[in-house]
Design an enzyme around this catalytic site. Structure first.
Site, PDB file in Angstrom:
ATOM      1  CG  MET A   1      -1.706   1.410   1.172  1.00 56.52           C
ATOM      2  SD  MET A   1      -2.900   1.244   2.502  1.00 56.52           S
ATOM      3  CE  MET A   1      -3.829  -0.145   1.852  1.00 56.52           C
ATOM      4  CG  LEU A 164      -3.083  -5.474  -4.078  1.00 61.81           C
ATOM      5  CD1 LEU A 164      -3.268  -6.373  -3.085  1.00 61.81           C
ATOM      6  CD2 LEU A 164      -2.199  -6.084  -5.413  1.00 61.81           C
ATOM      7  CB  SER A 165      -2.332  -2.886  -1.843  1.00 60.19           C
ATOM      8  OG  SER A 165      -1.436  -2.044  -0.825  1.00 60.19           O
ATOM      9  N   GLY A 166      -3.694  -0.312  -1.945  1.00 63.08           N
ATOM     10  CA  GLY A 166      -4.302   0.920  -1.880  1.00 63.08           C
ATOM     11  C   GLY A 166      -5.605   1.134  -2.552  1.00 63.08           C
TER      12      GLY A 166
END
Length: 492
Positions: A1, A164-166
């Site tokens: 992230m 995903l992530s961020g």
């Protein structure tokens, strides 16, 4: 992230405010786009294409699309958000989503941010000007959906978003902002909506996690949505247990948030073991239909779970933040019901039920389907048998173990149709199991409880020490719901 370790940009420069372009710069950039052929001409099917005119785009995002050949009007739409340091093309190439767009028949939109928005190419999920309904990046994503519905004829009741992530954190806030737009979402290694209000609090959410009551998490969504009264999106949550970039405790908070929104408890309706060391927990709504599902991938670090291969339940390719465990896109598509949307085959068999279990067997039955030549039986996502009748007994199973079953009718040409929701069968007897984790996660998993800052094993009530992420124990379940500390070694 915020993968500072893989980027030369210092952590605090990862979220720099985007520069404001002058009108001359905008004109030059527009002329370059035309010269390079990035005009909003009709897309070339079956390849990733950029769309340059989809709305006012207050968030300064880019839009890419993947439209399968001969996609009919009224097909579903999936929006997929890449992670930090990634791009739309990167997510398109590795995530496996194009495979299922072709297989099941739906359109794909890949929003993309750039270093002009954020130094690490992260979506600005923590910045109020971008995470608020009707503003910034959140509105840009919504405008992409509006474009898709008008351009491709996408079904407005079957629009989904994942990231995903961020991109997962941005998925959380977009779902909270626009529950009137999205029928479902999937948050992969993300952050609960309403956790962050600026960069500093965003880093706290990411690395340390924030513990709130389900009610407070739910209130954050209700507030962000403008007090929307429902229906609410059905949400899948994916998280690796060895993630050192996004604290795994965030997945528990996300579960609390969306189960509260649905008005259901935090105890799962069922759990099952999937490939890749993955545990799926299902939280059903009042109509006994899955509303929230969590997928916990044992030992997985920060990234999206993929499983390269040609099988129906295999997808994607490995790479930075694409990790070989299980095809998360396949299981997410199944959760949303997309696997039935494009089959064009026989309907799902009705009345699938478990008719009995022993220590090593599970028996099933279902109603016949007109035109079926055979029935495929699936256990935990993999086919275990093809039978001509409407019943089956699965043998050689482990004692005291829960399995997920579903079934599909197969026509004379060998094409399998839609599958009903899975049913769970638990073999009799008790199978001792051991679980090694920190005290926080042991409590979250229901193997222990906390009182006055300490944690105690359920059943034996043995003191496990402080309620935190740093004290780790191995617990053995010696009988159903009864756990003892087994740090010296687990007999099972």
């Amino acid at each position: 992230m915020n993968p500072a370790s893989s980027s030369p940009v210092p952590r605090r420069s990862a979220h720099l405010p985007r520069p404001r372009h002058t009108s001359a710069m905008v004109l030059v950039m527009s002329l370059i786009a035309v010269v390079l052929g990035f005009s909003p001409a009709p897309a070339q099917a079956a390849s990733l294409q950029q769309v340059t005119s989809f709305g006012s785009n207050p968030g300064n995002l880019q839009m890419f699309q993947y439209i399968p050949d001969n996609l009919p009007s009224g097909a579903p739409l999936v929006v997929a958000l890449h992670g930090c340091t990634q791009s739309a093309d990167d997510y398109y190439s590795h995530s496996g989503w194009p495979k299922y767009a072709d297989m099941y028949g739906f359109a794909l939109v890949f929003p993309q941010t750039t270093s002009s928005n954020n130094a690490n190419s992260c979506f600005n999920w923590y910045q109020s000007s971008d995470y608020t309904r009707g503003q910034g990046e959140a509105l840009s994503v919504k405008q992409m959906v509006d474009y898709a519905k008008s351009r491709y004829g996408s079904d407005p009741s079957h629009v989904y978003i994942t990231g995903l992530s961020g991109g997962g954190a941005m998925t959380s806030v977009v779902l909270a902002d626009y529950p009137d737009v999205f029928a479902g979402g999937a948050i992969d290694s993300g952050i609960p909506a309403g956790c962050a209000t600026d960069l500093s609090s965003g880093l706290t959410c990411e690395y340390g996690a924030v513990d709130k009551t389900p009610q407070k998490w739910g209130d954050a969504v209700r507030s962000a949505s403008g007090n929307w009264g429902g229906p609410w999106p059905r949400v899948a949550i994916w998280q690796g247990t060895a993630d050192s970039t996004v604290n795994p405790a965030n997945a528990t908070e996300e579960r609390d948030q969306w189960t509260n929104i649905w008005g259901i408890g935090q105890a799962p309706s069922s759990t099952m073991n999937l490939p890749g060391g993955t545990t799926q927990a299902v939280y059903n709504d009042a109509g006994d239909k899955p509303a929230v599902e969590t997928f916990t991938v044992s030992g997985m670090a920060h990234g999206l779970a993929v499983s390269p291969g040609s099988g129906t339940d295999q997808c994607g390719s490995t790479g930075t933040y694409y990790l070989n465990y299980i095809c998360s896109s396949y299981w997410t598509a199944k959760f949303w019901g997309l696997d039935a949307s494009g089959t064009g085959g026989l309907p799902a068999p009705a009345d699938l039920a478990v008719t009995g279990t022993t220590d090593t067997t599970a028996s099933l039955s279902w109603s016949s389907v007109s035109g079926a030549a055979l029935y495929n039986v699936y256990r935990d996502g993999g086919k275990v048998a093809s039978v001509s009748g409407t019943s089956y007994t699965d043998k050689g199973l482990n004692t005291g173990t829960t399995y997920a079953y579903t079934v599909a009718a197969v026509d004379a040409a060998g094409k399998a149709g839609a599958q009903p929701s899975a049913v769970s069968a638990t073999t009799t007897g008790h199978r001792s199991q051991c679980f090694t984790d920190n005290n926080y996660n042991q409590v979250a998993a229901g193997r222990a409880h906390q009182s006055l800052g300490n944690v105690y094993a359920n059943g034996s009530n043995q003191n496990m020490g402080l309620y935190n992420l740093y004290t780790t124990h191995t617990l053995e379940e010696t009988s159903s719901g009864y756990y003892v500390i087994a740090d010296a070694g687990c007999p099972s």
